[in-house]
Design an enzyme around this catalytic site. Structure first.
Site, short mmCIF file in Angstrom:
data_model
loop_
_atom_site.label_atom_id
_atom_site.label_comp_id
_atom_site.label_asym_id
_atom_site.label_seq_id
_atom_site.Cartn_x
_atom_site.Cartn_y
_atom_site.Cartn_z
N ILE A 131 0.82 -1.22 0.00
CA ILE A 131 0.00 0.00 0.00
C ILE A 131 0.85 1.27 0.00
CG2 ILE A 131 -1.99 -1.15 1.08
CD1 ILE A 131 -1.17 0.07 3.76
N LYS A 132 2.09 1.18 0.42
CA LYS A 132 3.03 2.31 0.46
C LYS A 132 2.38 3.56 1.04
CE LYS A 132 6.11 0.51 -3.10
NZ LYS A 132 5.32 -0.62 -3.67
#
EC number: 4.1.1.23
Lengths: 308, 308
Positions: A105-106
């Site tokens: 998801i960063k």
């Protein structure tokens, strides 16, 4: 504790690789798409249905070969809420098959917002008096540009629920050096400083294999830097993207591991998901093709890295 | 083109502020929650339903005062797919009321993945032969740590569909300096280098007010740095978080604007959404309270900044 669960699965399967699950409609064989589009039309719901069938088939074909899967949030978000429902179902199904799930998801935001992201992806949300779980992954990727207060809420959840995170250090893309490789601090680089920060943020959360809950992302496409990162981050578990389609080789990724072959996991997405595109069978063999590709990748990496 | 649409709305309303829409169940007055929980139970669906009613009410109360709203993705993701459906509906409703929508997602990933995020939030996704729109915001926030190839796919969509982005430079949180303020490059800082990169990435996309499609996030909580960023980024529109609850004042945020009062928008989330918590009426007046708070904020900022 920490990355113990993942390291144990890697040891059990003698396979330090993770299969990416990029939910792209164009990766799904025609015969699966056809059924879903007939049911739901060429809509986001139709695409999500096709990818659900595909993801299930991939997980069925891979769960005794790979220790982990990594759904990439971008492809699920692209299908709107239907994609996010698909993400939830995919994570649940992977768990049923005993896989470790890294949600790619960063994310990264200020403290109160980071808490919400952490609840969403690793923890649970209080609704009235009830704790409701959201995506419930085992691990997420994070961007640490905003500093410790963007990461700490995740580490708090990790401690409470035995989860982990990977924070970006040196990424695999061509433009990664524009900021990450600039000289910074005292004779260092921006990514070097990030590496130091991550070791600091994770300190004290080591599990039985010696790794903290704060892992790091270090791309296979920069082997010299990977070597350096491995040396500077002795307590940090590494997620290594960039093998295969992006150009990283088994020889390159060996530097991500410690001498005992522990401490890293290498990702492949297209190489496994799209293996069927190279066998000339219109995807009717997508499961066998994915399984063969995953086994080939495991064996390729084993040429340079032996897991104790 | 570019930030023209937003700048025009700001000029028309003489109000350079954006109302954050943080979908937290605890921000919703009891009488609204009660109805939703009776309908759906204390579930993520119940929470999403309550927040939908609340968001609609807030938008109804604010749309002729503020030019823009900023839903924060973390709070919607926390409610799983139900939250993402809520995000879609909220953006659609805000558009119906003529508001500019900044989706606060702070995404950043390698090129092909950045493309998917860009399709999800600003563009559309091809399913079979059909182009399907996802969240369809006007603008998103991005994290540029990974370099130009993580931002360019968004700028491509911006050009095609007349949208814009804000990339993080100097954030408003206490830990922002840990990486951002480290000395880097030739007599500069990490955030200074990021500022330079953003001016470069946006070059050539200036609209009629002179701003590129690549805006920047610069927190109100660091007024000296805000002043410096304004001077170094003459073609960059700024999103300024940190006013109000986080400690930034109208005096601080004046430095984000250019001499004609253009080129920046200041966010307030809790200050507007939770204004009802200070009037002692159990939230029965939440619309009036939010409207009063938005007007007070507009007037407060006008004490130091005049919009030509």
């Amino acid at each position: 504790m920490s990355f113990d669960v993942l390291q144990e699965k890697i040891i059990a399967k003698k396979n330090p690789t993770v299969a990416g699950l990029d939910a792209k409609p164009e990766y799904v064989p025609e015969h699966i798409r056809k059924v879903s589009y007939e049911k739901y039309g060429q809509t986001l719901l139709g695409a999500a249905d096709a990818i659900w069938e595909f993801n299930k088939g991939l997980i069925d074909a891979l769960y005794d070969v790979v220790p982990a899967v990594k759904p990439q949030a971008a492809y699920y978000e692209r299908l709107g809420w239907a994609g996010m429902a698909l993400m939830e179902k995919t994570i649940r199904y992977a768990h049923e098959k005993g896989l470790y799930v890294i949600a790619d998801i960063k994310r990264g935001d200020i403290g109160s917002t980071a808490e919400a992201y952490s609840d969403a992806w690793l923890g649970a949300t209080k609704v009235g008096d009830v704790l409701c779980e959201g995506f419930n992954a085992d691990c997420v990727t994070l961007n640490g540009y905003m500093g410790s207060d963007s990461v700490n809420p995740f580490l708090k959840t990790c401690k409470e629920r035995d989860k982990s995170v990977f924070v970006l250090v040196k990424t695999s893309n061509p433009g990664s050096g524009e900021l990450q490789n600039v000289p910074a601090g005292a004779d260092d680089t921006v990514y070097g400083l990030m590496a130091e920060l991550i070791e600091k943020w994770g300190a004290g959360t080591e599990g039985k294999y010696g790794y903290t809950m704060a892992g790091a992302v270090a791309g296979a496409t920069h082997p010299d830097e990977l070597k350096q990162i491995r040396a500077r981050m002795p307590h940090t578990f590494l997620l290594v993207p960039g093998y295969g389609a992006q150009g990283g080789t088994a020889e390159d990724v060996q530097y991500a591991f410690q001498a005992n072959g522990h401490g890293a996991i290498v990702n492949s997405s297209r190489g496994i998901m799209c293996a069927w595109q190279k066998t000339g069978k219109d995807g009717l063999d997508y499961q066998q093709a994915a399984r063969n590709a995953a086994i080939a990748m495991r064996d390729d990496i084993a040429r340079f890295t032996t897991i104790a």
